[in-house]
Design an enzyme around this catalytic site. Structure first.
Site, PDB file in Angstrom:
ATOM      1  N   CYS A  94     -43.405   8.573  -5.001  1.00 44.91           N
ATOM      2  CA  CYS A  94     -44.719   8.190  -5.545  1.00 44.91           C
ATOM      3  C   CYS A  94     -45.840   8.771  -4.673  1.00 44.91           C
ATOM      4  CB  CYS A  94     -44.839   6.684  -5.715  1.00 44.91           C
ATOM      5  SG  CYS A  94     -46.180   6.215  -6.843  1.00 44.91           S
ATOM      6  N   HIS A 172     -40.354   5.052  -8.815  1.00 49.38           N
ATOM      7  CA  HIS A 172     -39.874   4.312  -7.656  1.00 49.38           C
ATOM      8  C   HIS A 172     -38.414   3.882  -7.829  1.00 49.38           C
ATOM      9  CE1 HIS A 172     -43.700   3.524  -5.460  1.00 49.38           C
ATOM     10  NE2 HIS A 172     -44.249   3.600  -6.659  1.00 49.38           N
ATOM     11  N   GLU A 174     -36.631   2.642  -5.661  1.00 48.53           N
ATOM     12  CA  GLU A 174     -36.457   1.447  -4.825  1.00 48.53           C
ATOM     13  C   GLU A 174     -37.027   0.181  -5.470  1.00 48.53           C
ATOM     14  OE1 GLU A 174     -40.657   2.619  -3.594  1.00 48.53           O
ATOM     15  OE2 GLU A 174     -38.910   3.478  -4.624  1.00 48.53           O
TER      16      GLU A 174
END
Length: 225
Positions: A94, A172, A174
């Protein structure tokens, strides 16, 4: 293998107790690959003294824009160029994706088409992968020599690979559904359009390819160069 995590933002206060830090989220994503980690809050001006303090590097997401006037942006861009010169692998997610592009000559701006948030299907190396997005800024012009390996109709330059040494991704991997739910509650009101908030909430349980992308990241770190 030691991964240096360059943290360019802090976890929202309302979510720290449940979710910890961005570095911890990446450690969870990459769990099982035998990596060790060292963290640097570059957003607070804490930088490594040498690129040799880690075997590979990762730049996190952030609430900030790469084009904003912060004291740590220019040193981070120089560190990116130093890592590239060192030959060590570097991954950006990002904001990390965007700052790498900017540091190496690309162009980033606030996208006039608005936000992308929640589960999004990306074309990644010709295959569909669903990952959570949360951004308005985009890489508009990739750096010279960068290959686009991930995209959508909304975000043309969603993933870049440079010289088989640098890997970047706009969404993302994560971000779990629990994290997105926290952002919906604590960050989305007044920022995202109301209909988008409803749509993201409705899609929160969409199965993700986060683990598959995390393995891509781990394999990228470990590959012979």
């Amino acid at each position: 293998m030691k991964i240096g995590i360059l943290q360019t933002g802090h976890m929202p206060d309302e979510m720290k107790d449940d979710l910890g830090s961005y570095a911890g989220m990446f450690a969870t994503l990459l769990d099982g690959n035998g990596f060790d980690y060292v963290d640097y809050f570059v957003v607070d001006g804490v930088f490594p003294t040498s690129v040799d303090e880690a075997d590979g590097w990762l730049i996190t997401g952030s609430k900030h824009g790469v084009y904003e006037d912060h004291h740590w942006i220019a040193p981070l861009e120089q560190l990116i160029r130093d890592i590239r010169a060192s030959g060590k692998p570097l991954i950006g997610v990002c904001f990390g994706h965007q700052i790498i592009a900017q540091a190496l000559g690309g162009h980033v701006e606030k996208f006039e088409g608005g936000w992308s948030a929640g589960p999004v299907t990306y074309q990644v190396n010709g295959k569909d992968m669903v990952l959570n997005a949360w951004h308005q800024d985009q890489v508009i012009t990739p750096p010279e020599g960068a290959e686009v390996y991930a995209s959508t109709d909304f975000c043309a330059n969603a993933g870049l690979v440079i010289d088989d040494q640098i890997l970047t991704i706009q969404p993302h991997p994560e971000f779990t559904k629990f994290f997105i739910n926290g952002l919906i509650r604590h960050r989305a009101p007044g920022v995202l359009p109301p209909q988008m908030i409803e749509d993201v909430s409705a899609a929160i349980d969409t199965p993700l390819d986060d683990q598959a992308f995390g393995q891509m990241m781990a394999d990228f770190y470990r590959k012979q160069r």
